[in-house]
Design a protein around this motif. Structure first.
Motif, short mmCIF file in Angstrom:
data_model
loop_
_atom_site.label_atom_id
_atom_site.label_comp_id
_atom_site.label_asym_id
_atom_site.label_seq_id
_atom_site.Cartn_x
_atom_site.Cartn_y
_atom_site.Cartn_z
N ASP A 1 0.82 -1.21 0.00
CA ASP A 1 0.00 0.00 0.00
C ASP A 1 0.85 1.26 0.00
O ASP A 1 0.43 2.30 -0.51
CB ASP A 1 -0.93 0.02 1.22
N MET B 1 -9.86 -13.29 -5.29
CA MET B 1 -8.93 -12.21 -5.66
C MET B 1 -8.02 -12.62 -6.81
O MET B 1 -7.59 -11.76 -7.60
CB MET B 1 -8.12 -11.81 -4.43
N PHE C 1 -9.39 -11.42 -10.08
CA PHE C 1 -9.24 -9.98 -10.32
C PHE C 1 -7.81 -9.67 -10.76
O PHE C 1 -7.59 -8.91 -11.70
CB PHE C 1 -9.60 -9.22 -9.04
N GLN D 1 -6.12 -8.18 -14.29
CA GLN D 1 -5.18 -7.06 -14.45
C GLN D 1 -3.95 -7.50 -15.25
O GLN D 1 -3.44 -6.76 -16.10
CB GLN D 1 -4.76 -6.55 -13.08
N ARG E 1 -4.84 -7.96 -18.90
CA ARG E 1 -4.99 -6.64 -19.52
C ARG E 1 -3.61 -6.08 -19.88
O ARG E 1 -3.39 -5.56 -20.97
CB ARG E 1 -5.71 -5.69 -18.57
N LEU F 1 -11.71 -10.13 -14.64
CA LEU F 1 -12.05 -8.98 -13.80
C LEU F 1 -13.48 -9.10 -13.29
O LEU F 1 -13.77 -8.83 -12.12
CB LEU F 1 -11.86 -7.67 -14.58
N LEU G 1 -14.72 -1.47 -15.93
CA LEU G 1 -14.01 -2.61 -15.34
C LEU G 1 -12.68 -2.86 -16.05
O LEU G 1 -11.62 -2.96 -15.41
CB LEU G 1 -14.90 -3.85 -15.40
N THR G 2 -12.72 -2.91 -17.36
CA THR G 2 -11.46 -3.17 -18.08
C THR G 2 -10.55 -1.95 -18.07
O THR G 2 -9.34 -2.09 -18.17
CB THR G 2 -11.72 -3.60 -19.53
N GLY H 1 -10.12 -0.19 -15.49
CA GLY H 1 -9.51 -0.12 -14.17
C GLY H 1 -10.05 0.95 -13.25
O GLY H 1 -9.39 1.33 -12.28
N VAL I 1 -13.67 -0.40 -9.80
CA VAL I 1 -13.43 -0.77 -8.40
C VAL I 1 -11.98 -0.46 -8.08
O VAL I 1 -11.17 -0.23 -8.98
CB VAL I 1 -13.72 -2.27 -8.16
N ASN I 2 -11.65 -0.45 -6.80
CA ASN I 2 -10.30 -0.05 -6.42
C ASN I 2 -9.30 -1.20 -6.63
O ASN I 2 -9.66 -2.28 -7.10
CB ASN I 2 -10.28 0.47 -4.97
N ALA I 3 -8.07 -0.95 -6.26
CA ALA I 3 -7.01 -1.93 -6.51
C ALA I 3 -7.26 -3.25 -5.79
O ALA I 3 -6.76 -4.29 -6.19
CB ALA I 3 -5.67 -1.36 -6.09
N ALA I 4 -8.05 -3.18 -4.71
CA ALA I 4 -8.36 -4.40 -3.97
C ALA I 4 -9.60 -5.09 -4.51
O ALA I 4 -10.14 -5.98 -3.85
CB ALA I 4 -8.55 -4.06 -2.49
N ARG J 1 -3.77 3.86 -21.36
CA ARG J 1 -4.53 2.68 -21.80
C ARG J 1 -5.59 2.29 -20.79
O ARG J 1 -6.67 1.87 -21.10
CB ARG J 1 -3.58 1.51 -22.04
N TRP J 2 -5.25 2.40 -19.51
CA TRP J 2 -6.21 2.15 -18.45
C TRP J 2 -5.80 2.95 -17.22
O TRP J 2 -4.80 3.69 -17.26
CB TRP J 2 -6.30 0.65 -18.13
N PHE J 3 -6.58 2.78 -16.16
CA PHE J 3 -6.32 3.53 -14.93
C PHE J 3 -5.69 2.60 -13.89
O PHE J 3 -6.06 1.44 -13.78
CB PHE J 3 -7.62 4.09 -14.35
N ASP J 4 -4.75 3.16 -13.14
CA ASP J 4 -4.18 2.45 -11.99
C ASP J 4 -4.61 3.15 -10.72
O ASP J 4 -4.60 4.39 -10.66
CB ASP J 4 -2.64 2.46 -12.05
N ALA K 1 -2.48 5.02 -2.64
CA ALA K 1 -1.52 4.86 -1.56
C ALA K 1 -0.20 5.54 -1.90
O ALA K 1 0.34 6.30 -1.09
CB ALA K 1 -1.31 3.39 -1.28
N ARG K 2 0.29 5.31 -3.10
CA ARG K 2 1.62 5.85 -3.39
C ARG K 2 1.61 7.36 -3.53
O ARG K 2 2.66 7.99 -3.50
CB ARG K 2 2.23 5.16 -4.61
#
Lengths: 479, 563
Positions: free
Chosen positions: A155, A212, A215, A219, A222, A234, B301-302, B304, B307-310, B350-353, B357-358
Motif C-alpha cells: 500500500d 482475488m 481480479f 489485471q 490486460r 475482472l 471494469l477493463t 480499471g 473498483v479499487n485496486a483491492a 490505456r487504463w487507470f491504476d 496509496a503511493r
C-alpha cells in the motif's frame, strides 16, 4: 578520629528526619509493591464510553471483563477481552488490552499482531506499520504478520520489502495461496505481467476458491493485451473480500460481534458465504434479544429460507406481515418461500402485493415472474421478468429465468440472447453455459453448443447438467 | 494515523510508578489534527460577513428518510453577466411536507465580490422540490447561463432570459422524475450544443423506505444497497430550439447502472469524444465510453476505474476528472465513505491504476466520509492541491460536535517529493477547525482576485464561504475559454507552457458532488511572470494556440482567434 556520640538534643532533632525517611521508605515500598502488583496483575481495560454501547455488546464485554478480574495475570484473558473490543470496533480499548497481554506474555506474537490490526482498523496506518515491522523482526516465522506486513508495504509502495514479506510467507506456508497472491500483486505493481501470471497460477493451484486471483489475473491479462480474458477475469473477481491469514485469535472474532447492526451484517455475510447454519444461529440469537424486531426477523427469515428451513421462514414472515402490512421485502420473501415450498399460487398473491407496494423494485417483478413460471403462465412471466431486467440489469439470474420462460414458449432465439447475457455477465454461473448450450442445440448451432459446453466443463466437469449436455451434443454429432 | 499516535507514552512506566500512589493516571491526549500546525491557514470562513443567510434543511430525522443524508447542492454561476460569480443553494426541506410548506432553493447575487444579496424571488429560481444538486450552463447559446436542478422527484430546468429565469422543464422535456443527484452539461455528439447527463441514485419512495440501525443499536440511515434498487441514469440530447430528447435507452447508458452520486465528463481514452464517468455509491462505477456514433459502452471494469485496486466497490460520492500528472490524459479522483480511502485513479494512456496509496492520499481520508471535492492550485505554487468536504452518513466515534455526522474537511497540499500529497495543517485550511456535516463544495474565484475560493454546503446548517488567503505562493493567470458563440467551451483542454513548465487543465463546471463550478480555468504560475503560450484543444475537434500572456490577469480566449 573517634566518632562523636550524638547528644540527646541532637538525637531529638534527628528523630523527625528518621521518621520521615522511614515513612518515605514505607511509601516507596508500598508504591513499588503496588506497581509490581498492577504490572503483574493489571486491571481489565474498561470501555471508554459505556453509555454509547449497544446493550448486547456491553453484556458481552462485561463477561470478558469479569473473566479478566478472576485472573488478572492471564494474558489470554486480557487478549480475549481485546478481541471482543476489536470485534465490536472499539479499537482504542482493544489496543490497550493487547498491550497488556503482550506485556504479560512477550513471547506470544499474536497480541502484538492484533495490536497492529487494531491500530490499522482505527485508521492509524503508520503506527500499525511500525509495529508490524518490529513484530516481524522479532518473530520472522509468524506468517500472519508477514502477510499483513506485505499487504501494508504494498500500500505504501515499498515493493521490495513487500516482496520479501510475501516471499517469507510462501516459505513459511508453502501450501497457502496468500503469499503467492501477494507476490502477484507486487509483480503487477511493477508492471511485470508474466511474473504476476506465474504467481497467480501457483495461487490458483493451491486454492481455486480465492476470488482475488481472478481480479489479479484480469489485471495481468490486460497488461498482456489479452483483453477478452481480462474482461472475464475482472468480472469474476470484482468485490473479492480481503483475506488475511488466520491466527489462533482471529477465528474467535466473528463470534464476539455483539451489536445489532453487526449481528445483522455478520448474518448477511454468513448467508453470502453459504454458511447458513451459522447465519441462522447468529440471527436467532439476535432475535432472542429483540423478539419484536421485524428487521431481525426478516434477516432470519432469509437465512432460514436459504437453509431450507421453510416452515420457520414462513412463520417469521407471517409475523412480520402482521406487524407491518406494507413492508414490501416481506412479500418478496413470502413469495420466494412459497415457491420453494412448491406453492406457487399462494406465492403469486404475495408477489403481486410486492409489485403493488414497490413497482420500482426489480426483485418484486422477478419473484412475480417466477411465480408465473411456476403457475405455467410463461407469457405473463416474460412481461414481469422483462420489467425486472429493465429495473436492474445486474442480476444475471433474472436473465436466466427469462431465458427459461422463452424456452417454455419455444422462443429459442430470444432465450439464446438471454443466456448469452448470463454467460457474459456471470461467466462463473454454470447454469448459464449449460442452458446456452441446450438452446444452441435446439437452434441447430452445434459449434456454439460445443463452445458453451467447453465453458461449462471448465467450471464443473462432474455436473449432471454438463454431462447431459455432452450426451446431447454427441447425439447431434451422430445424426 | 500518525497524527493520533500517543507520542508521550514512551514514559508511561515512570509516570505510573509515581502517580499510582495517588490513584491517578494521566492519559495521553489525542490531538485529532494533522501533526504540528506548521502551515499558514489557506482560507478564512466569512459566510457571516457575506450576507448569505441560507440555512440548509434536510428534514426532521425522525423517520430517517433515506434522501435526508445526501441532500445539499450548490452552484456558482454568473447569472447576470456582470463578471462576478453568484451562488445558488439547493435546499432539501422536508419530504413529508407539501410544496408550499417546503423552503425554497435560493439564489444570491454577488454585488461586490464578497457581499451577496438574496435575489431568489426576482430571479424566479425558488424551486421547492426536495433538492439535491444543480448544473449550470448556457444550453441554448443565448449568452445567459441556465440552471438545471436535480430533485428527489421531478427535476427543473430554469432558462435564463437575462436577469430572470423561466421554468421551461416541461417544454424542454427534462423533468426526469427519478432521484437525481449530480448532473452535467456536455456536447457528447459534437454538434455544437450542450446535451445533459443526469445521474440518478436509488429508486426510492417513502413507501419503500427501510429501517436500519447504528452499531450501538440506534436508528440510523440505511445505505443505498439496503434498497437493492439502483436507479438508471438519463441522457438528454439537445435537439435545438430548447427541446431535449431522452436518448438514455438508444445511447446504451441504460445497459448498466448503479447508485449514482457523482459525474465527471472528459475524453478519458483520448479518441476525441467526450466520455462520461459516474461514481456509484457501493457499486462498481461506470465509464461510459463514447463511441462517436451516439452509442456508449461501459468500460469501467477493463479500464480499471470500476473498483479499487483491492477489487472492491467503494461508496463513490464526489468525483473530479483532472490531469494530475500533466501528461495530457485525464485522471480521476473520487471521495468515499469512512473506512474506505478517497481514491486516485491515474490514467496511463490505456487504463487507470489505483495510485491512492503511493500518492499519500489513502491514509488521511480513511477516517472521513468525503463528498464535494476540487483540485486547484490554491497557493499558486504551480502544483495542484485538493479540497475535500467531509460529513458522515452514519454515527461513529469520535464525535467532533453535537452533530453526530459532523467531520472536519481536509486540504491536501502537493508534497515536496513532487509525487504525492500531504495534509495541510491546520486541518481544513482554516485557523480554527470547522465541524459540520459537509456535502457539496463548489470552487471559483468569488472576488476575482485571481485565486479560487470555496463554498461548502453543510447539512442542517449554514454554508462555509471560504475566502482564499493562501499566502503569496506566486503569480497566477485565469482564462475564460469561449467558443465562437461566446459560450464557455466546456470540456476543452488547455496546455499551458510557461518558462519550460507545462500544465494541463480543462474547462469544466460539473465535478465535485451535486455542484456546479466556475468554468474559468485557473493556473498558479509560481515565479513566472507570464505565459509563453496556451494550446486549446476544442471539444468539437481541432486546436489553436494563443499567447503570450501576462500573469495576474483574467484573459479571454475565443475559438477562431488563435493560431
Amino acid at each position: 578520629m573517634p566518632k562523636k556520640k550524638p547528644t540527646p538534643k541532637e538525637n531529638a532533632r534527628k528523630k523527625p528526619v528518621r521518621m520521615f525517611v522511614l515513612i518515605g521508605a514505607g511509601v516507596l515500598l508500598v508504591g513499588a509493591f503496588e506497581f509490581y502488583r498492577s504490572h503483574q496483575n493489571p486491571a481489565p481495560v474498561l470501555p471508554r464510553r459505556p453509555e454509547s454501547m449497544d446493550a448486547n455488546v456491553a453484556a458481552l464485554i462485561e463477561d470478558h471483563i469479569e473473566a479478566v478480574k478472576r485472573d488478572r495475570s492471564d494474558p489470554e484473558l486480557h487478549g480475549k477481552l481485546g478481541i471482543a473490543y476489536e470485534a465490536n470496533e472499539l479499537y482504542p480499548e482493544a489496543l490497550a488490552c493487547f498491550e497488556l497481554a503482550a506485556r504479560l506474555d512477550p513471547g506470544d506474537p499474536v497480541w502484538r499482531l492484533h495490536g497492529a490490526i487494531a491500530l490499522f482498523d482505527n485508521g492509524q496506518f503508520d503506527p500499525a506499520l511500525i509495529r508490524l515491522r518490529k513484530l516481524t523482526a522479532t518473530h520472522p516465522d509468524f506468517a500472519p504478520a508477514q502477510q499483513r506486513l506485505g499487504t501494508m508495504l504494498l500500500d505504501v509502495g515499498a515493493f521490495d520489502d513487500a516482496e520479501e514479506a510475501f516471499r517469507r510467507t510462501t516459505t513459511l506456508l508453502p501450501t497457502a495461496a496468500d503469499g503467492y497472491v501477494g507476490l502477484a500483486q507486487v509483480a503487477l505493481a511493477r508492471n511485470d505481467y508474466p511474473r504476476a501470471v506465474a504467481n497467480l497460477e501457483q495461487a490458483l493451484g493451491l486454492d481455486s476458491s480465492y476470488k482475488m486471483t481472478h481480479f489479479l489475473f484480469g489485471q495481468a491479462y490486460r497488461g498482456l493485451g489479452r483483453m477478452e480474458d481480462a474482461e472475464r477475469e475482472l468480472a469474476l473477481g470484482v468485490n473479492a473480500a480481503p483475506r488475511y491469514l488466520p491466527d489462533r485469535m482471529s477465528r474467535d472474532k466473528g463470534l464476539l460481534v455483539g451489536g445489532l447492526a453487526a449481528q445483522l451484517s455478520r448474518g448477511g455475510k454468513l448467508i453470502e458465504a453459504g454458511r447458513l447454519d451459522e447465519a441462522v444461529s447468529v440471527l436467532e440469537a439476535a432475535l432472542r434479544d429483540r423478539p419484536n424486531d421485524t428487521n431481525v426477523m426478516n434477516n432470519l427469515a432469509v437465512a432460514c429460507l436459504e437453509s431450507k428451513r421453510y416452515e420457520r421462514a414462513l412463520e417469521l414472515l407471517h409475523l412480520i406481515r402482521q406487524a407491518d402490512q406494507n413492508a414490501f421485502p416481506t412479500y418478496i420473501n413470502l413469495a420466494s418461500c412459497l415457491l420453494r415450498m412448491n406453492r406457487p399460487a399462494e406465492g403469486h398473491e404475495h408477489a403481486q402485493r410486492a409489485v403493488d407496494l414497490a413497482p420500482h423494485v426489480s426483485q418484486a417483478h422477478f419473484v412475480l415472474g417466477r411465480t408465473l413460471v411456476g403457475l405455467g403462465r410463461p407469457i405473463e412471466a416474460i412481461d414481469a421478468l422483462q420489467e425486472a431486467i429493465e429495473l436492474d440489469r445486474r442480476n444475471p439470474v433474472v436473465s436466466l429465468e427469462l431465458g427459461q420462460a422463452f424456452m417454455m414458449v419455444n422462443r429459442f432465439p430470444d432465450a439464446r440472447t438471454q443466456f448469452e447475457v448470463v454467460t457474459q455477465r456471470a461467466p462463473g454461473l454454470l447454469a448459464g453455459h449449460v442452458k446456452l448450450g441446450t438452446v444452441c442445440l435446439r437452434l441447430g448451432d452445434l459449434e456454439a453448443a460445443k463452445g458453451a459446453f467447453e465453458s461449462a466443463q471448465r467450471l464443473d466437469p462432474d455436473d449432471a447438467g454438463v454431462n447431459s449436455l455432452a450426451r446431447e451434443i454427441a447425439r447431434m454429432r451422430v445424426r | 494515523m500518525s497524527s493520533r499516535t500517543c507520542r508521550r507514552c514512551r514514559n508511561r512506566f515512570g509516570l505510573t510508578f509515581v502517580l499510582a500512589l495517588f490513584g491517578t493516571l494521566v492519559g495521553c491526549s489525542e490531538s485529532g489534527s494533522p501533526g504540528a500546525a506548521s502551515d499558514e491557514p489557506w482560507f478564512e470562513e466569512i459566510a457571516a460577513e457575506t450576507g448569505i443567510d441560507f440555512v440548509h434543511r434536510s428534514g426532521v430525522p425522525v423517520q430517517f428518510w433515506f434522501p435526508e443524508i445526501a441532500t445539499g447542492g450548490v452552484g456558482l454561476l454568473d447569472y447576470d453577466g456582470d463578471g462576478l460569480l453568484d451562488v445558488y443553494f439547493v435546499q432539501g426541506g422536508a419530504l413529508e411536507a407539501t410544496a408550499q410548506e417546503k423552503p425554497a432553493n435560493r439564489l444570491f447575487r454577488n454585488d461586490t465580490g464578497m457581499r451577496f444579496e438574496d435575489v431568489t424571488t426576482e430571479a424566479g429560481t425558488g424551486d421547492r422540490g426536495y433538492g439535491m444538486g444543480c448544473a449550470a450552463a448556457d444550453y441554448d447559446g443565448d449568452g445567459h447561463v441556465d440552471l438545471y436542478v436535480t430533485n428527489v422527484g421531478a427535476n427543473v430546468l430554469y432558462r435564463n432570459r437575462g436577469s430572470r429565469f423561466a421554468d421551461v422543464t416541461t417544454a424542454a422535456g427534462v423533468g426526469d422524475p427519478a432521484f437525481g443527484t449530480s448532473s452535467a452539461f456536455l456536447d457528447y455528439d459534437r454538434d455544437g450544443d450542450l446535451d445533459l447527463y443526469v445521474v440518478n441514485y436509488v429508486r426510492w419512495s417513502p413507501e419503500t423506505d427501510l429501517i436500519c440501525y447504528s452499531g450501538s443499536g440506534e436508528r440510523e440511515y440505511c445505505g443505498p444497497n439496503s434498497y437493492q434498487a439502483p436507479a438508471p441514469d438519463t441522457l438528454f440530447r439537445n435537439e435545438g430550439s430548447g427541446v431535449f430528447a431522452d436518448v438514455s435507452r438508444a445511447s446504451g447508458v441504460r445497459a448498466a447502472f448503479g447508485n449514482g452520486l457523482g459525474v465527471a465528463c472528459a475524453d478519458y481514452n483520448g479518441d476525441g469524444w467526450i466520455d462520461v464517468y459516474v461514481a456509484n455509491d457501493g457499486m462498481p462505477n461506470q465509464m461510459w465510453v463514447n463511441g462517436g456514433d451516439g452509442n456508449f459502452a461501459d468500460k469501467a471494469l477493463t479500464m480499471g476505474c470500476a473498483v479499487n485496486a483491492a477489487s472492491l466497490s467503494e461508496a463513490g460520492m464526489g468525483v473530479i476528472s483532472i490531469d494530475v500528472e500533466h501528461d495530457g490524459d485525464v485522471d480521476l479522483y473520487l471521495s468515499h465513505l469512512r473506512e474506505e480511502t478517497n481514491t486516485m485513479y491515474l490514467n496511463n494512456g490505456r487504463w487507470f491504476d489505483d495510485a491512492t496509496a503511493r500518492m499519500g492520499l489513502g491514509q488521511p481520508s480513511f477516517e472521513f466520509t468525503g463528498f464535494g471535492l476540487g483540485f486547484l492550485d490554491f497557493d499558486h505554487d504551480r502544483r495542484l492541491d485538493i479540497y475535500v468536504a467531509n460529513g458522515r452518513v452514519k454515527r461513529a466515534s469520535p464525535s467532533f460536535s453535537d452533530d453526530v455526522h459532523a467531520e472536519p474537511n481536509l486540504v491536501y497540499v502537493a508534497a515536496d517529493d513532487g509525487i504525492g500529497f500531504r495534509e495541510l495543517a491546520p486541518r481544513g485550511g482554516t485557523s480554527q477547525p470547522l465541524f459540520h456535516t459537509s456535502r457539496a463544495a463548489a470552487f471559483g474565484d468569488l472576488d476575482n482576485d485571481g485565486d479560487p475560493d470555496v463554498v461548502v454546503t453543510n447539512k442542517d446548517a449554514g454554508p462555509y464561504v471560504l475566502r482564499n488567503v493562501a499566502g503569496d505562493g506566486g503569480n497566477w493567470i485565469v482564462f475564460r475559454v469561449l467558443r465562437k458563440s461566446g459560450v464557455h467551451a466546456l470540456n476543452a483542454s488547455l496546455k499551458l507552457e510557461a518558462g519550460g513548465d507545462t500544465q494541463w487543465r480543462r474547462v469544466q463546471r460539473a465535478y465535485s458532488y451535486c455542484a456546479s463550478n466556475d468554468p474559468r480555468v485557473h493556473y498558479g504560475l509560481g515565479n513566472a511572470t507570464g505565459v509563453d503560450r496556451i494550446t486549446v484543444h476544442w471539444p468539437q475537434g481541432g486546436s489553436e494556440e494563443f499567447g503570450p500572456f501576462e500573469a495576474n490577469t483574467i484573459h479571454e480566449v475565443r475559438q477562431g482567434t488563435g493560431r
